[in-house]
Design a protein around this motif. Sequence first.
Motif, PDB file in Angstrom:
ATOM      1  N   GLN A  73       0.834  -1.195   0.000  1.00  0.00           N
ATOM      2  CA  GLN A  73       0.000   0.000   0.000  1.00  0.00           C
ATOM      3  C   GLN A  73       0.873   1.251   0.000  1.00  0.00           C
ATOM      4  O   GLN A  73       1.954   1.256   0.581  1.00  0.00           O
ATOM      5  N   VAL A  74       0.387   2.299  -0.647  1.00  0.00           N
ATOM      6  CA  VAL A  74       1.040   3.597  -0.539  1.00  0.00           C
ATOM      7  C   VAL A  74       0.650   4.165   0.821  1.00  0.00           C
ATOM      8  O   VAL A  74      -0.525   4.307   1.136  1.00  0.00           O
ATOM      9  N   TYR A 129      -0.972  11.935   3.966  1.00  0.00           N
ATOM     10  CA  TYR A 129      -1.075  10.539   4.395  1.00  0.00           C
ATOM     11  C   TYR A 129      -2.345   9.906   3.840  1.00  0.00           C
ATOM     12  O   TYR A 129      -3.410  10.514   3.847  1.00  0.00           O
ATOM     13  N   VAL A 130      -2.215   8.666   3.372  1.00  0.00           N
ATOM     14  CA  VAL A 130      -3.320   7.945   2.755  1.00  0.00           C
ATOM     15  C   VAL A 130      -3.994   7.081   3.818  1.00  0.00           C
ATOM     16  O   VAL A 130      -3.336   6.283   4.486  1.00  0.00           O
ATOM     17  N   ASP A 131      -5.292   7.256   3.978  1.00  0.00           N
ATOM     18  CA  ASP A 131      -6.085   6.424   4.875  1.00  0.00           C
ATOM     19  C   ASP A 131      -7.064   5.664   3.995  1.00  0.00           C
ATOM     20  O   ASP A 131      -8.012   6.242   3.453  1.00  0.00           O
ATOM     21  N   PRO A 137      -7.923   9.363  -1.572  1.00  0.00           N
ATOM     22  CA  PRO A 137      -6.626   8.764  -1.895  1.00  0.00           C
ATOM     23  C   PRO A 137      -5.459   9.747  -1.846  1.00  0.00           C
ATOM     24  O   PRO A 137      -4.324   9.361  -2.079  1.00  0.00           O
ATOM     25  N   GLN A 138      -5.721  11.021  -1.561  1.00  0.00           N
ATOM     26  CA  GLN A 138      -4.672  12.046  -1.473  1.00  0.00           C
ATOM     27  C   GLN A 138      -3.882  12.169  -2.770  1.00  0.00           C
ATOM     28  O   GLN A 138      -2.662  12.266  -2.762  1.00  0.00           O
ATOM     29  N   GLN A 164       6.334  12.246  -4.687  1.00  0.00           N
ATOM     30  CA  GLN A 164       6.867  10.926  -4.374  1.00  0.00           C
ATOM     31  C   GLN A 164       5.815  10.130  -3.611  1.00  0.00           C
ATOM     32  O   GLN A 164       5.144  10.660  -2.712  1.00  0.00           O
ATOM     33  N   ALA A 165       5.665   8.843  -3.964  1.00  0.00           N
ATOM     34  CA  ALA A 165       4.831   7.917  -3.213  1.00  0.00           C
ATOM     35  C   ALA A 165       5.760   7.087  -2.343  1.00  0.00           C
ATOM     36  O   ALA A 165       6.818   6.660  -2.774  1.00  0.00           O
ATOM     37  N   VAL A 166       5.343   6.844  -1.092  1.00  0.00           N
ATOM     38  CA  VAL A 166       6.146   6.045  -0.161  1.00  0.00           C
ATOM     39  C   VAL A 166       5.262   4.909   0.357  1.00  0.00           C
ATOM     40  O   VAL A 166       4.128   5.149   0.783  1.00  0.00           O
TER      41      VAL A 166
END
Length: 173
Positions: A73-74, A129-131, A137-138, A164-166
């Motif tokens: 997941q991102v 932050y993605v929840d 989905p931000q 950037q996706a982390v």
Amino acid sequence: MKYQVKQSFRLAVLAIGALALFAALMAGCASKLSGDQNANQKPTVWFVNVPPEGAQSSVNPIINWVGQDGDGQVEYFRYVVIREQEIGEALGKPGGWLATAEPLTETELTTYATTLLGDVVDTMWTYLYVDATAGDPQTSNIIPMSAEISNPVLQYVPQVVFVQAVDEAGLGS
């Protein structure tokens, strides 16, 4: 008395059968999975529905992106805006180069992103932050850009947005 013996015998057989079934189930649970575990892969992110390259605007643009992580997941996205002048100077171009030279090439921007972008101070990044349960989905934001204070409407400031996706393991795109 015969009835009690038969019933006791049946209970003993039933208990032995249950123990045998329990032992078989536990033996199956005790085995471990074997095989190679795939190494964590970097997530990917790309821009979508953005202003065209070279577009000039006097308002902060809405920028959209898409990110995915094939093996997880991102966890969050982060972005930073850096003036093209600063990028060129970080790449070794002389001061004031942008006034007399062409804008940075895609190769120069890639070099900056892969070698120097990691040195950007953490506090300069904006984190989203993605929840997964929240439904957001931000993947877009109004990005605050820089302006030239002496003439903010008419003097264009070349700048670049990096996103950037982390993933949940801390690996960035």
